[in-house]
Design a protein around this motif. Structure first.
Motif, PDB file in Angstrom:
ATOM      1  N   GLY A  71       1.922  14.950 -12.090  1.00 59.89           N
ATOM      2  CA  GLY A  71       2.449  14.114 -11.019  1.00 59.89           C
ATOM      3  C   GLY A  71       1.721  12.780 -10.948  1.00 59.89           C
ATOM      4  N   ALA A  75       2.829   8.842 -11.691  1.00 59.38           N
ATOM      5  CA  ALA A  75       2.625   7.776 -10.716  1.00 59.38           C
ATOM      6  C   ALA A  75       1.748   6.670 -11.294  1.00 59.38           C
ATOM      7  CB  ALA A  75       2.005   8.355  -9.449  1.00 59.38           C
ATOM      8  N   ARG A 229      13.930   3.372 -11.653  1.00 59.77           N
ATOM      9  CA  ARG A 229      14.251   4.681 -11.082  1.00 59.77           C
ATOM     10  C   ARG A 229      14.805   5.579 -12.178  1.00 59.77           C
ATOM     11  NH1 ARG A 229      16.433   1.063  -7.531  1.00 59.77           N
ATOM     12  NH2 ARG A 229      18.533   1.565  -8.235  1.00 59.77           N
ATOM     13  N   TYR A 230      14.065   6.636 -12.472  1.00 56.56           N
ATOM     14  CA  TYR A 230      14.493   7.513 -13.555  1.00 56.56           C
ATOM     15  C   TYR A 230      14.283   8.965 -13.156  1.00 56.56           C
ATOM     16  CZ  TYR A 230       9.484   7.241 -14.482  1.00 56.56           C
ATOM     17  OH  TYR A 230       8.122   7.264 -14.365  1.00 56.56           O
ATOM     18  N   VAL A 232      12.952  12.745 -14.199  1.00 50.07           N
ATOM     19  CA  VAL A 232      12.036  13.484 -15.070  1.00 50.07           C
ATOM     20  C   VAL A 232      12.350  14.960 -14.927  1.00 50.07           C
ATOM     21  CG1 VAL A 232       9.626  13.993 -15.576  1.00 50.07           C
ATOM     22  CG2 VAL A 232      10.258  11.747 -14.722  1.00 50.07           C
TER      23      VAL A 232
ATOM     24  N   LYS B  52      14.612   2.670  -2.172  1.00 47.11           N
ATOM     25  CA  LYS B  52      14.834   3.651  -3.248  1.00 47.11           C
ATOM     26  C   LYS B  52      13.680   3.664  -4.252  1.00 47.11           C
ATOM     27  CE  LYS B  52      19.133   2.276  -4.362  1.00 47.11           C
ATOM     28  NZ  LYS B  52      20.407   2.350  -5.102  1.00 47.11           N
ATOM     29  N   ASN B  53      13.093   2.477  -4.458  1.00 48.73           N
ATOM     30  CA  ASN B  53      12.016   2.391  -5.453  1.00 48.73           C
ATOM     31  C   ASN B  53      10.735   3.066  -4.984  1.00 48.73           C
ATOM     32  OD1 ASN B  53      13.640   0.971  -7.197  1.00 48.73           O
ATOM     33  ND2 ASN B  53      13.068  -0.998  -6.286  1.00 48.73           N
ATOM     34  N   GLU B  54      10.608   3.259  -3.685  1.00 45.87           N
ATOM     35  CA  GLU B  54       9.364   3.831  -3.168  1.00 45.87           C
ATOM     36  C   GLU B  54       9.582   5.235  -2.623  1.00 45.87           C
ATOM     37  OE1 GLU B  54       7.182   0.991  -0.836  1.00 45.87           O
ATOM     38  OE2 GLU B  54       6.813   0.013  -2.766  1.00 45.87           O
ATOM     39  N   VAL B  56      10.315   9.211  -3.612  1.00 43.00           N
ATOM     40  CA  VAL B  56      10.250  10.162  -4.713  1.00 43.00           C
ATOM     41  C   VAL B  56      10.839  11.486  -4.240  1.00 43.00           C
ATOM     42  CG1 VAL B  56       8.791  11.226  -6.469  1.00 43.00           C
ATOM     43  CG2 VAL B  56       8.090   9.072  -5.433  1.00 43.00           C
ATOM     44  N   ASP B  72      19.639   8.595  -6.473  1.00 35.79           N
ATOM     45  CA  ASP B  72      19.184   7.455  -7.272  1.00 35.79           C
ATOM     46  C   ASP B  72      17.870   6.899  -6.718  1.00 35.79           C
ATOM     47  OD1 ASP B  72      19.032   5.434  -9.080  1.00 35.79           O
ATOM     48  OD2 ASP B  72      20.348   4.099  -7.969  1.00 35.79           O
ATOM     49  N   CYS B  73      16.776   7.619  -7.005  1.00 32.45           N
ATOM     50  CA  CYS B  73      15.456   7.066  -6.688  1.00 32.45           C
ATOM     51  C   CYS B  73      14.516   7.624  -7.755  1.00 32.45           C
ATOM     52  CB  CYS B  73      15.024   7.434  -5.265  1.00 32.45           C
ATOM     53  SG  CYS B  73      14.875   9.182  -4.956  1.00 32.45           S
ATOM     54  N   ASN B  74      13.226   7.661  -7.500  1.00 31.79           N
ATOM     55  CA  ASN B  74      12.320   8.292  -8.464  1.00 31.79           C
ATOM     56  C   ASN B  74      12.484   9.795  -8.308  1.00 31.79           C
ATOM     57  OD1 ASN B  74      10.681   5.761  -9.200  1.00 31.79           O
ATOM     58  ND2 ASN B  74      10.585   5.832  -6.967  1.00 31.79           N
ATOM     59  N   THR B  75      12.937  10.476  -9.345  1.00 27.79           N
ATOM     60  CA  THR B  75      13.214  11.895  -9.168  1.00 27.79           C
ATOM     61  C   THR B  75      12.484  12.728 -10.208  1.00 27.79           C
ATOM     62  OG1 THR B  75      15.215  11.698 -10.504  1.00 27.79           O
ATOM     63  CG2 THR B  75      15.472  11.539  -8.110  1.00 27.79           C
ATOM     64  N   LEU B  76      12.034  13.884  -9.760  1.00 20.78           N
ATOM     65  CA  LEU B  76      11.196  14.744 -10.603  1.00 20.78           C
ATOM     66  C   LEU B  76      11.631  16.197 -10.408  1.00 20.78           C
ATOM     67  CD1 LEU B  76       8.703  15.300 -12.340  1.00 20.78           C
ATOM     68  CD2 LEU B  76       7.268  14.847 -10.374  1.00 20.78           C
ATOM     69  N   VAL B  90       1.480  13.113  -7.254  1.00 22.04           N
ATOM     70  CA  VAL B  90       2.157  11.829  -7.053  1.00 22.04           C
ATOM     71  C   VAL B  90       1.645  11.168  -5.773  1.00 22.04           C
ATOM     72  CG1 VAL B  90       4.370  10.727  -6.539  1.00 22.04           C
ATOM     73  CG2 VAL B  90       4.244  12.477  -8.318  1.00 22.04           C
ATOM     74  N   ALA B  93      -2.045  10.042  -5.953  1.00 18.81           N
ATOM     75  CA  ALA B  93      -2.229   8.905  -6.852  1.00 18.81           C
ATOM     76  C   ALA B  93      -1.638   7.635  -6.249  1.00 18.81           C
ATOM     77  CB  ALA B  93      -1.589   9.186  -8.212  1.00 18.81           C
ATOM     78  N   LYS B  94      -0.505   7.754  -5.563  1.00 21.45           N
ATOM     79  CA  LYS B  94       0.122   6.570  -4.948  1.00 21.45           C
ATOM     80  C   LYS B  94       0.538   6.904  -3.529  1.00 21.45           C
ATOM     81  CE  LYS B  94       1.918   3.583  -8.582  1.00 21.45           C
ATOM     82  NZ  LYS B  94       3.039   3.306  -9.456  1.00 21.45           N
ATOM     83  N   PRO B  95      -0.390   6.844  -2.565  1.00 16.36           N
ATOM     84  CA  PRO B  95      -0.063   7.276  -1.193  1.00 16.36           C
ATOM     85  C   PRO B  95       1.011   6.434  -0.520  1.00 16.36           C
ATOM     86  CG  PRO B  95      -2.437   7.125  -1.523  1.00 16.36           C
ATOM     87  CD  PRO B  95      -1.809   6.502  -2.720  1.00 16.36           C
ATOM     88  N   LEU B  97       3.931   5.912  -1.637  1.00 16.29           N
ATOM     89  CA  LEU B  97       5.260   6.450  -1.932  1.00 16.29           C
ATOM     90  C   LEU B  97       5.658   7.497  -0.891  1.00 16.29           C
ATOM     91  CD1 LEU B  97       5.016   6.910  -5.818  1.00 16.29           C
ATOM     92  CD2 LEU B  97       6.084   5.038  -4.568  1.00 16.29           C
TER      93      LEU B  97
END
Lengths: 395, 290
Positions: A71, A75, A229-230, A232, B52-54, B56, B72-76, B90, B93-95, B97
């Motif tokens: 994760g 990031a 935006r992708y 995973v 959307k960019n921020e 997850v 349509d955003c950051n998806t995992l 995530v 590492a990037k609070p 988001l």
């Protein structure tokens, strides 16, 4: 902090050197679970990472540690975890995930006696095959084996470089002896280090593909939060990360294979010692290679023309150097602290059937000594040809 | 972006959050609650005006695990049960988001039970939406850790004998600071509770009771998806501090919905890490300490 100090000799343990190497490589995230004999790596990073704004977290188990590492890497942080055999087994699920989703990360496995809980405070080299085949499915495996405290430092940096460049999980296979051994080392000047960072995408955001179909396997990688935006996934996917058709599946697995078999020059890291005129090759990695090197010196004094071939990168396996040795020597001895994991790989590459491949497999969890290697070489040399395959000695 | 109070934003806004060009029609069965939930989630994102960019969106495996594919955003899309571990990485590492995790009941409290309680214990600022349909839908309706006693499943043919978890009670006990329950039927309540959960600083859990009429419902003869939605309506009772749970249960109201716990006083993990780990470490270093 030691990494920025002038290049003075310092006393370091292998595990501390791994932590310092990771810091030199730019690690910004560590997630782990305490396990002997790897814990010092976590302890150093718990102190050092916050100083540079990095993150350290102790997770609930090794599965979670590896998940957090992936994760954090997505990031944008260079991420590390360290463990030993039992934890390494738990991490396999996510090592496969990292390979499938092409997430760079480094996993340190400080090997101890196994199977199961095994011998927590004793050494072993029995995770070599787990580093290659531990997770299910065909995936690219990268594993480095340091044989000194200095190499714990330099190969950790190398591990990060490979992981960032090829977008793969890279395993550093240390062991209890290397991890806890203290040596006087002079760390290289940080300015001279080669540090590779993941390639940033250059195309417009709407054109970005997270998994471009590049057979070289080296793709730029955007991080979460950068506007690309992708998707995973651990599913077999096409270049945008969505479910793949059967042609795309084959293409993806082909790409994974190519990560290992292309770039042979960079991905062959093998050290030769006294091999120029050698008639006997000792093939040893990690801590055992230290004894093997000393054994070569002793044998040379006795007039026996022995040499050492030492892979620093065991996966991908150093195919070319091993094949070349078959044209040169009378026999190859593979001393290792397992039942013959490296020996089988060496045998697999046998091009000359007259060259025997012998093992020295010490399973009593005590470090192989130079004397044991010398004795075994002389024993094979006397009885050359008549001995049965794969002798096992219990020290 | 839409006004935060406007629940009926322009459809074009909502559609911009969907990966419509590639991924539709979705793979859920007709009548499944997940479509309704996805709709509600997108409405909340639009209403909140999230970037959307921020944002997850993370999920595990199973029917619920497919949600990120469509957003349509950051998806995992992670491994089974492990979504919260990836989310922890995530977020830490990037609070900055916004991290939202979708899990099914098996995903969250069976295979991922350990990660669930520990994420709750840490109180890390993640919103976990647990879609509870009491079954493993994608593999064909096997009994899950929330299948009620006596209900049938291909792996419990004579009726389930494993006592079920109460996901919300589990979350409360483990230290989650925002715990709420809703159902697919009560989609407006889901909208409100999800909005509130996303605004809450800390680990927030929203259990959404759903239905799986194609396997769980069929095996247990619970009727169509409409019948099962009606059951959600008929069994639900809104939680208030005065509610007598035992009495409500005796009256057949065994599904307590609404906001069950909210504690804004407990510190959040990433804040604590910044304040109690990073700042002292850097101060110490500046003083020339070890």
């Amino acid at each position: 902090m030691v990494t920025t100090a002038a290049q003075k000799p310092i006393l370091l343990s292998g595990n501390e050197a791994v932590a310092l190497g990771a810091l030199a490589a730019g690690v910004r995230f560590y997630a782990g679970y305490p396990i002997t004999p790897s814990t010092e790596i976590a302890e150093v990073l718990a102190v050092e990472l916050p100083k540079i704004g990095g993150k350290f977290i102790q997770m609930e188990d090794e599965i979670a540690s590896m998940g957090a590492v992936i994760g954090a890497s997505l990031a944008g942080s260079k991420s590390l975890t360290a463990t030993s055999g039992p934890g390494f087994s738990l991490m396999q699920e996510h090592i496969g995930y990292a390979a499938m989703a092409e997430v760079p990360c480094v996993i340190v496995d400080v090997m101890r006696g196994g199977p199961s809980t095994g011998l927590p405070t004793k050494t072993s080299q029995a995770d070599i095959m787990q580093a290659k085949y531990g997770s299910h499915g065909d995936y690219p495996s990268f594993a480095l084996m340091p044989n000194s405290v200095l190499e714990c430092y330099t190969l950790t940096i190398k591990a990060f470089n490979f992981s960032e460049k090829y977008r793969v999980p890279v395993i550093l296979l240390s062991d209890e002896v290397i991890g806890h051994m203290r040596e006087r080392v002079v760390l290289p000047d940080p300015a001279t280090l080669e540090i590779i960072n993941r390639k940033a995408p250059t195309e417009p955001r709407e054109w970005y593909r997270h998994y471009p179909d590049k057979t070289t396997g080296i793709a730029p990688m955007a991080s979460f939060g950068e506007g690309y935006r992708y998707h995973v996934t651990g599913l077999t996917h096409e270049e945008h990360g969505f479910d793949a058709t059967s042609q795309e599946v084959a293409k993806l697995l082909e790409k994974f294979k190519n990560k290992e078999i292309r770039n042979t020059k960079e991905l062959t890291m093998c050290e030769s010692f006294c091999m120029e005129d050698a008639e006997i090759c000792i093939f040893a990695a990690g801590s055992v290679a230290r004894s093997a090197r000393q054994a070569v010196r002793i044998l040379r004094e006795k007039g026996v023309k022995a040499g050492l071939l030492r892979p620093q990168l065991v996966w991908p396996f150093p195919k070319m150097p091993v094949e070349e040795v078959y044209d040169q020597v009378r026999f190859i001895l593979v001393p290792e602290m397992n039942v013959g994991q490296l020996r089988k790989e060496v045998e697999r590459l046998r091009t000359n059937m007259r060259v025997k491949v012998k093992g020295l497999n010490v399973l009593n969890s005590v470090m192989i000594t130079a004397e044991q290697v010398v004795e075994r070489v002389l024993q094979i040399d006397f009885r050359s040809g008549s001995e049965s395959e794969g002798g096992t000695s219990n020290g | 972006m839409a006004d935060a109070t406007n629940q009926t934003a322009e459809p074009v806004d909502r559609h911009s959050w969907l990966r419509g060009n590639k991924k539709f029609p979705h793979m859920w069965c007709p009548g499944c609650g997940l479509g309704t939930l996805l709709n509600t989630v997108i409405r909340v994102f639009v209403a909140k005006g999230y970037d959307k960019n921020e944002t997850v969106v993370i999920s595990g495996i199973g029917c619920t695990g497919r949600i990120p594919v469509y957003v349509d955003c950051n998806t995992l899309h992670t491994a089974h049960g492990r979504a919260l571990t990836f989310a922890t990485g995530v977020k830490l590492a990037k609070p900055n988001l916004k991290v939202i995790v979708f899990m099914g009941d098996g995903d969250a409290v069976a295979i991922g039970g350990n990660h669930f309680i520990h994420a709750a214990r840490r109180n890390i600022d993640i919103t976990a939406v647990v879609v509870n349909n009491s079954t493993y839908g994608m593999t064909g309706g096997q009994h899950s850790p929330t299948t009620p006693l006596g209900m049938k499943a291909p792996t419990a043919v004579t009726g389930n004998i494993d006592p079920p978890f109460d996901i919300c009670n589990l979350a409360v006990a483990a230290g989650a600071t925002f715990v709420a329950r809703s159902t697919i039927f009560h989609y407006q309540q889901t909208f409100r509770l999800l909005s509130e959960a996303l605004e809450h600083k800390g680990f927030s859990v929203l259990e959404v009771v759903s239905h799986c009429h194609t396997s769980f419902g069929r095996i247990n003869k619970l009727g169509s998806h409409l019948d099962m939605l009606k059951q959600q309506r008929d069994h639900a009772v809104v939680f208030t501090p005065e509610l007598d749970v035992e009495k409500a249960r005796a009256e057949g109201k065994d599904l307590v919905i609404g906001l069950l716990k909210k504690d804004a006083t407990r510190p959040e993990y990433c804040d604590q890490y910044e304040k109690l780990v990073i700042q002292p470490s850097q101060a110490k270093q500046n003083r020339g300490g070890v």
